[in-house]
Design an enzyme around this catalytic site. Sequence first.
Site, PDB file in Angstrom:
ATOM      1  N   ASN A 134       0.842  -1.211   0.000  1.00 11.44           N
ATOM      2  CA  ASN A 134       0.000   0.000   0.000  1.00 11.44           C
ATOM      3  C   ASN A 134       0.871   1.252   0.000  1.00 11.44           C
ATOM      4  OD1 ASN A 134      -3.025  -0.489   0.125  1.00 11.44           O
ATOM      5  ND2 ASN A 134      -2.250  -2.021   1.569  1.00 11.44           N
ATOM      6  N   ASN A 186      -6.116   4.784   7.996  1.00 12.94           N
ATOM      7  CA  ASN A 186      -5.709   3.374   7.984  1.00 12.94           C
ATOM      8  C   ASN A 186      -6.455   2.677   6.865  1.00 12.94           C
ATOM      9  OD1 ASN A 186      -4.503   0.923   8.987  1.00 12.94           O
ATOM     10  ND2 ASN A 186      -6.499   0.392   9.874  1.00 12.94           N
ATOM     11  N   HIS A 222      -7.896  -1.278   5.845  1.00 11.35           N
ATOM     12  CA  HIS A 222      -8.157  -2.615   6.410  1.00 11.35           C
ATOM     13  C   HIS A 222      -8.844  -3.460   5.338  1.00 11.35           C
ATOM     14  CE1 HIS A 222      -8.866  -5.576   9.511  1.00 11.35           C
ATOM     15  NE2 HIS A 222     -10.105  -5.706   9.064  1.00 11.35           N
TER      16      HIS A 222
HETATM   17  C1  GAR Z   1      -2.914  -4.794   3.988  1.00 10.86           C
HETATM   18  O1  GAR Z   1      -3.745  -5.797   3.451  1.00 10.86           O
HETATM   19  C2  GAR Z   1      -3.689  -3.925   4.954  1.00 10.86           C
HETATM   20  O2  GAR Z   1      -5.019  -3.718   4.564  1.00 10.86           O
HETATM   21  C3  GAR Z   1      -3.606  -4.748   6.220  1.00 10.86           C
HETATM   22  O3  GAR Z   1      -2.283  -5.204   6.243  1.00 10.86           O
HETATM   23  C4  GAR Z   1      -1.840  -5.398   4.894  1.00 10.86           C
HETATM   24  C5  GAR Z   1      -0.529  -4.702   4.734  1.00 10.86           C
HETATM   25  O4  GAR Z   1       0.001  -4.980   3.457  1.00 10.86           O
HETATM   26  N1  GAR Z   1      -3.930  -3.968   7.386  1.00 10.86           N
HETATM   27  C6  GAR Z   1      -4.653  -4.423   8.407  1.00 10.86           C
HETATM   28  O5  GAR Z   1      -5.045  -5.585   8.476  1.00 10.86           O
HETATM   29  C7  GAR Z   1      -4.959  -3.401   9.476  1.00 10.86           C
HETATM   30  N2  GAR Z   1      -5.770  -3.963  10.486  1.00 10.86           N
HETATM   31  P1  GAR Z   1       1.085  -4.019   2.815  1.00 10.86           P
HETATM   32  O6  GAR Z   1       2.232  -3.906   3.839  1.00 10.86           O
HETATM   33  O7  GAR Z   1       1.526  -4.750   1.578  1.00 10.86           O
HETATM   34  O8  GAR Z   1       0.457  -2.695   2.533  1.00 10.86           O
END
Ligand code: GAR
Length: 217
Positions: free
Chosen positions: A15, A109, A111
Amino acid sequence: MKRRVAILISGRGSNMAALIEAARLADFPAEIVVVISNRADADGLEKARQSGIAAVTIESQPFGKDRAAFEAVLQSALDQHRIDLICLGGFMRLLTAEFVQRWFGRMLNIHPSLLPSFPGLDPQGQALRAGVKISGATVHFVVAETDAGPIVMQGAVAVSDDDTADTLAARILQIEHRIYPDALRLVASGKIRIEGDVCKTAGSAGGDGALISPAAS
Ligand code: GAR
């Protein structure tokens, strides 16, 4: 003037990469000034540096349960970079109510579920166990409660019978990479107004159609 953004990560940083990419556009109303990880081994740190973005590690582990002490160091890094907005991108450290309050309305954030369904860990597995036919991702302002707070934007995907948590996560992640930059664009350009628990969007006409799952034919 572009809003100055810090992205907080703990791991992969996909992200983060999507936000960095979007912010390259001349007309994007925010610039990614710094990426901060609470883990030195986060893959996203190297990705950020390769993109020419300052990447800083503030290890949270040595602070143990003293979350306020960790946040004092974090806050001074944010001050040093004159940060206006924070984007959490897979940042896996709980924040104190005081820190969250200080940044209320200025910290986002993402999610991987359609909140308020399936907050917390393994949201894709939770969605499959609940048998929902549509899931997705949510960008929201951060409040003290985990994976809650005024919703800025959501994107949906159909869930199929043969999905596993991994296949569903991969499809939702593609949506995440679309909506996080779009949500940041709206927030940074002042188009989002928080009214109580709800966000209102200036000039918004809702989404671009219905998603119905499964197809009946
Ligand atoms: C993502 O899928 C994000 O939505 C999730 O962690 C992942 C991080 O991926 N966040 C949560 O679950 C927050 N509660 P990334 O490091 O590749 O962005």
